[in-house]
Design a protein around this motif. Structure first.
Motif, short mmCIF file in Angstrom:
data_model
loop_
_atom_site.label_atom_id
_atom_site.label_comp_id
_atom_site.label_asym_id
_atom_site.label_seq_id
_atom_site.Cartn_x
_atom_site.Cartn_y
_atom_site.Cartn_z
N MET A 19 -38.67 -2.35 -4.19
CA MET A 19 -37.94 -1.86 -3.11
C MET A 19 -37.08 -3.16 -2.51
N LYS A 20 -35.93 -3.13 -2.64
CA LYS A 20 -35.26 -4.52 -2.19
C LYS A 20 -34.82 -4.15 -0.68
N THR A 21 -35.13 -5.33 -0.07
CA THR A 21 -34.81 -5.17 1.71
C THR A 21 -33.85 -6.17 1.83
N PRO A 22 -32.75 -5.95 2.99
CA PRO A 22 -32.01 -6.92 3.09
C PRO A 22 -32.37 -8.05 3.81
N PHE A 23 -33.62 -8.18 4.31
CA PHE A 23 -34.17 -9.28 5.16
C PHE A 23 -34.77 -10.12 4.35
N PRO A 24 -34.91 -11.40 4.16
CA PRO A 24 -35.60 -12.18 3.55
C PRO A 24 -36.85 -12.59 4.19
N GLU A 25 -37.04 -12.35 5.67
CA GLU A 25 -38.51 -12.40 6.30
C GLU A 25 -39.39 -11.38 5.91
N VAL A 26 -38.88 -10.32 5.63
CA VAL A 26 -39.95 -9.17 5.31
C VAL A 26 -40.61 -9.61 3.90
N GLU A 27 -39.65 -10.25 2.99
CA GLU A 27 -40.44 -10.64 1.69
C GLU A 27 -41.44 -11.68 2.04
N LEU A 28 -41.03 -12.69 2.87
CA LEU A 28 -42.15 -13.51 3.08
C LEU A 28 -43.23 -13.25 4.03
N LEU A 29 -42.98 -12.46 4.66
CA LEU A 29 -44.38 -11.82 5.52
C LEU A 29 -45.36 -11.12 4.57
N LEU A 30 -44.57 -10.08 3.85
CA LEU A 30 -45.40 -9.32 2.74
C LEU A 30 -46.35 -10.31 2.08
N GLU A 31 -45.49 -11.18 1.35
CA GLU A 31 -46.11 -12.13 0.53
C GLU A 31 -47.35 -12.96 1.22
N LYS A 32 -47.32 -13.34 2.23
CA LYS A 32 -48.04 -14.09 3.08
C LYS A 32 -49.53 -13.05 3.69
N TYR A 33 -49.00 -11.74 4.13
CA TYR A 33 -50.25 -11.03 4.86
C TYR A 33 -50.46 -9.78 4.16
N GLU A 34 -49.68 -9.24 3.21
CA GLU A 34 -49.99 -7.87 2.79
C GLU A 34 -50.79 -7.74 1.48
N THR A 35 -51.83 -7.09 1.58
CA THR A 35 -52.83 -6.98 0.35
C THR A 35 -52.83 -5.45 -0.32
N GLU A 36 -52.17 -4.69 0.08
CA GLU A 36 -52.00 -3.26 -0.49
C GLU A 36 -50.38 -3.06 -0.48
N PRO A 37 -49.58 -3.85 -1.39
CA PRO A 37 -48.14 -3.44 -1.44
C PRO A 37 -47.87 -2.18 -2.00
N GLU A 38 -48.77 -1.71 -2.80
CA GLU A 38 -48.54 -0.26 -3.42
C GLU A 38 -48.21 0.81 -2.32
N HIS A 39 -49.35 0.63 -1.37
CA HIS A 39 -49.34 1.48 -0.22
C HIS A 39 -47.96 1.55 0.92
N VAL A 40 -47.56 0.22 1.06
CA VAL A 40 -46.54 0.08 1.96
C VAL A 40 -45.23 0.34 1.33
N LEU A 41 -45.28 0.03 0.21
CA LEU A 41 -43.90 0.37 -0.46
C LEU A 41 -43.77 2.10 -0.66
N HIS A 42 -44.82 2.66 -0.79
CA HIS A 42 -44.77 4.09 -0.78
C HIS A 42 -44.49 4.55 0.38
N VAL A 43 -45.15 4.27 1.49
CA VAL A 43 -44.85 4.57 2.93
C VAL A 43 -43.40 4.34 3.20
N ALA A 44 -42.75 3.17 2.78
CA ALA A 44 -41.53 3.05 2.98
C ALA A 44 -40.51 3.88 2.36
N SER A 45 -40.93 4.33 1.05
CA SER A 45 -40.01 5.51 0.44
C SER A 45 -40.28 6.77 0.95
N LEU A 46 -41.28 7.14 1.56
CA LEU A 46 -41.52 8.49 2.39
C LEU A 46 -40.61 8.55 3.50
#
Length: 194
Positions: A1-28
């Motif tokens: 899922m592409k986001t227009p904000f590069p900071e989101v990608e950086l924060l996800l890379e640094k802190y998110e351990t369950e990307p499948e969940h947050v990607l699905h939540v974002a989709s819903l």
């Protein structure tokens, strides 16, 4: 899922351990935003800010392994990060929206919420309402709800959830976390598997 904000990608890379969940939540969450666009009358920019909040809503788990208070840690991490692609007001909207994905809804006695102009309070409530339900619909973190449809009645919105398996836990949580959308819309919300 592409986001227009590069900071989101950086924060996800640094802190998110369950990307499948947050990607699905974002989709819903974005499905809900799109399905109810006639009601909320928010902009495409608001949709982008909501997507950012949905993708970042659980980064606070990295600071609280037992999960307690992770929504407040998420707020802190978003606030403390250096953003250049959003205004300070937009960053505040992202962080507060992510903060309200769990537990209590925005309340007049919450200092940051209290300081918002009335129009911004309504905007935040609508966005947080979608995120609360989007997160609830992946309660078990199994990504089992694939599509949402809504049937509109005078005093009720019925959400039909497409899933190959039981979604009882998701429905129960959506009934709880639908509180903010119910308050904002004045409609009863019903959730059922299609």
């Amino acid at each position: 899922m592409k986001t227009p904000f590069p900071e989101v990608e950086l924060l996800l890379e640094k802190y998110e351990t369950e990307p499948e969940h947050v990607l699905h939540v974002a989709s819903l969450t974005l499905q809900l935003f799109d399905l109810l666009s006639f009601w909320h009358q928010l902009s495409s920019r608001d949709r982008e800010l909501l997507q950012a909040a949905a993708l970042l809503h659980d980064i606070g788990w990295s600071q609280t392994p037992d999960g307690r208070g992770h929504h407040k840690e998420t707020l802190r991490l978003i606030d403390q990060f250096s953003w250049t692609s959003v205004t300070p007001e937009e960053k505040d909207l992202i962080s507060q929206c992510a903060r309200y994905h769990r537990k209590s809804i925005p309340k007049p006695e919450h200092d940051r919420f209290l300081k918002l102009p009335t129009s911004e309070k309504f905007r935040l409530e609508k966005l947080a309402a979608f995120l609360r339900i989007g997160d609830a619909l992946d309660r078990t973190h199994r990504q089992i709800i694939h599509q949402i449809e809504v049937k509109f009645f005078e005093n009720e919105w019925r959400f039909l959830l497409s899933s190959p398996t039981s979604v009882d836990a998701e429905i129960k949580m959506a009934e709880t976390k639908g509180d903010l959308l119910q308050k904002a819309s004045g409609r009863q919300l019903l959730f059922e598997r299609k």
